[in-house]
Scaffold this motif. Structure first.
Motif, PDB file in Angstrom:
ATOM      1  N   TRP A   1       0.825  -1.221   0.000  1.00 47.96           N
ATOM      2  CA  TRP A   1       0.000   0.000   0.000  1.00 47.96           C
ATOM      3  C   TRP A   1       0.852   1.261   0.000  1.00 47.96           C
ATOM      4  O   TRP A   1       0.347   2.344  -0.294  1.00 47.96           O
ATOM      5  N   ALA A   2       2.141   1.145   0.310  1.00 45.85           N
ATOM      6  CA  ALA A   2       2.991   2.318   0.492  1.00 45.85           C
ATOM      7  C   ALA A   2       3.732   2.667  -0.797  1.00 45.85           C
ATOM      8  O   ALA A   2       4.167   1.780  -1.531  1.00 45.85           O
ATOM      9  N   ARG A   3       3.891   3.960  -1.037  1.00 45.95           N
ATOM     10  CA  ARG A   3       4.639   4.402  -2.221  1.00 45.95           C
ATOM     11  C   ARG A   3       6.116   4.605  -1.902  1.00 45.95           C
ATOM     12  O   ARG A   3       6.939   4.609  -2.808  1.00 45.95           O
TER      13      ARG A   3
ATOM     14  N   GLY B   1       7.160  -2.721  -5.011  1.00 48.55           N
ATOM     15  CA  GLY B   1       6.136  -3.774  -5.068  1.00 48.55           C
ATOM     16  C   GLY B   1       5.492  -3.978  -3.720  1.00 48.55           C
ATOM     17  O   GLY B   1       4.900  -3.051  -3.168  1.00 48.55           O
ATOM     18  N   ASN B   2       5.637  -5.161  -3.142  1.00 48.82           N
ATOM     19  CA  ASN B   2       4.941  -5.468  -1.885  1.00 48.82           C
ATOM     20  C   ASN B   2       5.890  -5.811  -0.738  1.00 48.82           C
ATOM     21  O   ASN B   2       5.717  -5.344   0.367  1.00 48.82           O
ATOM     22  N   TRP B   3       6.889  -6.652  -1.011  1.00 49.72           N
ATOM     23  CA  TRP B   3       7.693  -7.213   0.076  1.00 49.72           C
ATOM     24  C   TRP B   3       9.012  -6.461   0.235  1.00 49.72           C
ATOM     25  O   TRP B   3       9.668  -6.136  -0.758  1.00 49.72           O
ATOM     26  N   LEU B   4       9.422  -6.269   1.482  1.00 49.47           N
ATOM     27  CA  LEU B   4      10.700  -5.628   1.790  1.00 49.47           C
ATOM     28  C   LEU B   4      11.398  -6.370   2.927  1.00 49.47           C
ATOM     29  O   LEU B   4      10.742  -6.883   3.848  1.00 49.47           O
ATOM     30  N   ARG B   5      12.726  -6.400   2.853  1.00 50.86           N
ATOM     31  CA  ARG B   5      13.507  -6.819   4.013  1.00 50.86           C
ATOM     32  C   ARG B   5      14.914  -6.233   3.890  1.00 50.86           C
ATOM     33  O   ARG B   5      15.325  -5.762   2.808  1.00 50.86           O
TER      34      ARG B   5
ATOM     35  N   THR C   1      23.958  -5.546  17.587  1.00 52.82           N
ATOM     36  CA  THR C   1      22.603  -5.681  18.123  1.00 52.82           C
ATOM     37  C   THR C   1      21.797  -4.503  17.603  1.00 52.82           C
ATOM     38  O   THR C   1      22.141  -3.349  17.856  1.00 52.82           O
ATOM     39  N   VAL C   2      20.734  -4.811  16.859  1.00 51.35           N
ATOM     40  CA  VAL C   2      20.092  -3.768  16.059  1.00 51.35           C
ATOM     41  C   VAL C   2      18.646  -3.483  16.440  1.00 51.35           C
ATOM     42  O   VAL C   2      17.927  -4.330  16.988  1.00 51.35           O
ATOM     43  N   LEU C   3      18.266  -2.258  16.117  1.00 44.79           N
ATOM     44  CA  LEU C   3      16.862  -1.864  16.030  1.00 44.79           C
ATOM     45  C   LEU C   3      16.653  -1.445  14.578  1.00 44.79           C
ATOM     46  O   LEU C   3      17.296  -0.497  14.110  1.00 44.79           O
ATOM     47  N   VAL C   4      15.804  -2.177  13.866  1.00 43.22           N
ATOM     48  CA  VAL C   4      15.538  -1.861  12.461  1.00 43.22           C
ATOM     49  C   VAL C   4      14.098  -1.371  12.349  1.00 43.22           C
ATOM     50  O   VAL C   4      13.164  -2.088  12.729  1.00 43.22           O
ATOM     51  N   THR C   5      13.925  -0.153  11.848  1.00 41.26           N
ATOM     52  CA  THR C   5      12.585   0.417  11.753  1.00 41.26           C
ATOM     53  C   THR C   5      12.298   0.794  10.309  1.00 41.26           C
ATOM     54  O   THR C   5      13.175   1.249   9.581  1.00 41.26           O
ATOM     55  N   LEU C   6      11.033   0.609   9.927  1.00 47.42           N
ATOM     56  CA  LEU C   6      10.608   0.877   8.556  1.00 47.42           C
ATOM     57  C   LEU C   6       9.502   1.921   8.622  1.00 47.42           C
ATOM     58  O   LEU C   6       8.521   1.757   9.366  1.00 47.42           O
ATOM     59  N   HIS C   7       9.652   2.987   7.841  1.00 45.25           N
ATOM     60  CA  HIS C   7       8.715   4.120   7.882  1.00 45.25           C
ATOM     61  C   HIS C   7       8.072   4.239   6.512  1.00 45.25           C
ATOM     62  O   HIS C   7       8.739   4.577   5.532  1.00 45.25           O
ATOM     63  N   LEU C   8       6.793   3.926   6.459  1.00 43.78           N
ATOM     64  CA  LEU C   8       6.087   3.765   5.187  1.00 43.78           C
ATOM     65  C   LEU C   8       5.074   4.872   4.990  1.00 43.78           C
ATOM     66  O   LEU C   8       4.421   5.306   5.947  1.00 43.78           O
TER      67      LEU C   8
END
Lengths: 301, 111
Positions: free
Chosen positions: B29-31, B86-90, B102-109
């Motif tokens: 849903w995100a651009r 498209g749809n999937w991200l990693r 040791t990580v904090l991974v954040t995704l801002h859509l």
């Protein structure tokens, strides 16, 4: 209800007619007041990741919570058939576990209660394993379910934290079980930090579940791992005496006279808490997905 | 209506060694997406490049083209800006032998 205006016949008739003629609400049977109605075509609608408690360091978070990740909006896109979509929109909330046996994930909606009376929780849900194999996978998902996390007001008498838990145990160790269970057994409560204000317990630990009497039910799993059907669930709970009053899934109404929620002494920061959770659990080294098409929470006030 | 905008936590307090990746995330849903990596503890050893990956099905992955360098200090940040996914991200990386973070991974859509 103390503050509720009397429900007269005209109001009841109008409410019923308006809801039945509204395609988004017609598939629900809400009580008088709709507290929330989420169809996930307007975003996550307040369903967020259940993050565990911690103090001073994230390392103090229990492993059960540390594994949780954020829920997502999904069109149920499958490698072989494309997007499956929801009941009447493209999107559903997706709660995905990690790919290891016993992994769980939880999404939560956090509210506070206005009135102590009957509430109703209705949803359309479905579950599947990740389609990593060309196999049915009907015993890959261990369970899915829902729970409430409740506590009365700061001026109430004899307040407890009350947590009704219900799950559909789909499978265990490759065996197709297919029955509803509840959990009243408490997990160990651990204090966090040195301020005596925060504690934690992993209430979704896999032990301590009990069978709901006559709670076996075969759901529509369909015939490959990428076909899904939406199931209706409805759970009624009375916040006045903190007891479950009714549970239905699709065409079956269950006897819940033996249902017991977890009951814990009231905690210091949770007055009037009204939380709702969905959870998923995998039985194998494959992600389990719980999809929620829509949720309607209503109250009799 | 304001456009949708969501912050998702893809990894929180996970210690990465060897081959490491976030769990797949659906965001059709995100651009646009912005992904941040924060090192929650002092990283050990040389910190490698990490790549954004996209997928047709959430199971098979290809590089999207965006990369970042894993943070070399505690509370260091790294970022990747992503469009047209498209749809999937990693996020995936290969930590060198003996290296860890040791990580904090954040995704801002954003829609």
């Amino acid at each position: 209800m103390l503050n509720a205006p009397p429900t007269d016949d005209l109001e009841a008739t109008l409410l019923r007619a308006m809801r039945l003629s509204n395609p988004e609400l017609s598939r629900f049977e809400p009580l008088r007041r709709i507290i929330s109605h989420d169809d996930f075509s307007r975003g996550h609608c307040g369903w967020s990741q259940l993050v565990g408690n911690y103090e001073d360091t994230l390392d103090s978070m229990l492993p059960g919570y540390a594994q949780h990740t954020s829920a997502m909006l999904s069109t149920l896109g499958h490698w072989d058939a494309g997007s499956h979509g929801g009941v009447d929109s493209s999107y559903a909330l997706k709660i995905a576990t990690r790919p290891r046996p016993g992994a769980q994930n939880v999404a939560i909606k956090r509210l506070a209660m206005r009135e102590r009376g009957p509430i109703r929780f209705e949803a359309y849900v479905t579950f599947k394993p990740e389609a990593t194999e060309l196999k049915l996978g009907d015993t890959d998902v261990r369970s899915f379910g829902f729970l409430f996390d409740l506590q009365g007001g700061d001026r109430d008498h004899g307040v407890e934290r009350v947590m009704p838990h219900m799950r559909f145990l789909n499978a265990g160790n490759g065996k197709h079980v297919q029955k509803w269970q509840f959990k009243s057994q408490l997990s160990e409560m651990r204090k966090l930090g040195d301020t005596d204000k925060t504690a934690t317990h992993y209430h979704l630990a896999p032990d301590g579940w009990e069978d709901l009497p006559n709670g076996d039910q075969r759901l529509c799993y369909n015939e490959i791992a990428t076909k899904v059907n939406w199931n209706y669930i409805r759970f009624d709970f009375d916040l006045a005496d903190m007891r479950a009053t009714s549970f239905r899934c699709n065409d079956r109404e269950f006897d819940i006279s033996g249902f017991e929620p977890m009951r814990i002494p009231a905690m210091k920061n949770l007055w009037c808490m009204l939380n709702f959770c969905f959870f998923a659990e995998t039985d194998v080294a494959k992600r389990a997905f719980l999809y929620v098409d829509s949720v309607c929470i209503s109250g009799d006030f | 209506m304001l456009p949708e905008n969501i912050t998702a936590i893809l990894a929180r307090n996970e210690t990465w060694t060897g081959e490491a990746a976030t769990e797949p995330y659906e965001a059709g849903w995100a651009r646009e997406a912005v992904l941040f990596v924060r090192a929650l503890k002092t990283p050990v050893g040389r910190q490698p490049e990490a790549v954004i990956e996209i997928s047709p099905d959430g199971m098979r992955w290809l590089p999207e083209g965006s990369t970042l360098t894993m943070p070399a200090e505690k509370d260091g940040l790294a970022v990747a800006r992503i469009t047209h996914f498209g749809n999937w991200l990693r996020l995936r990386t290969q930590m060198p032998d003996g290296a860890a973070t040791t990580v904090l991974v954040t995704l801002h859509l954003k829609a």
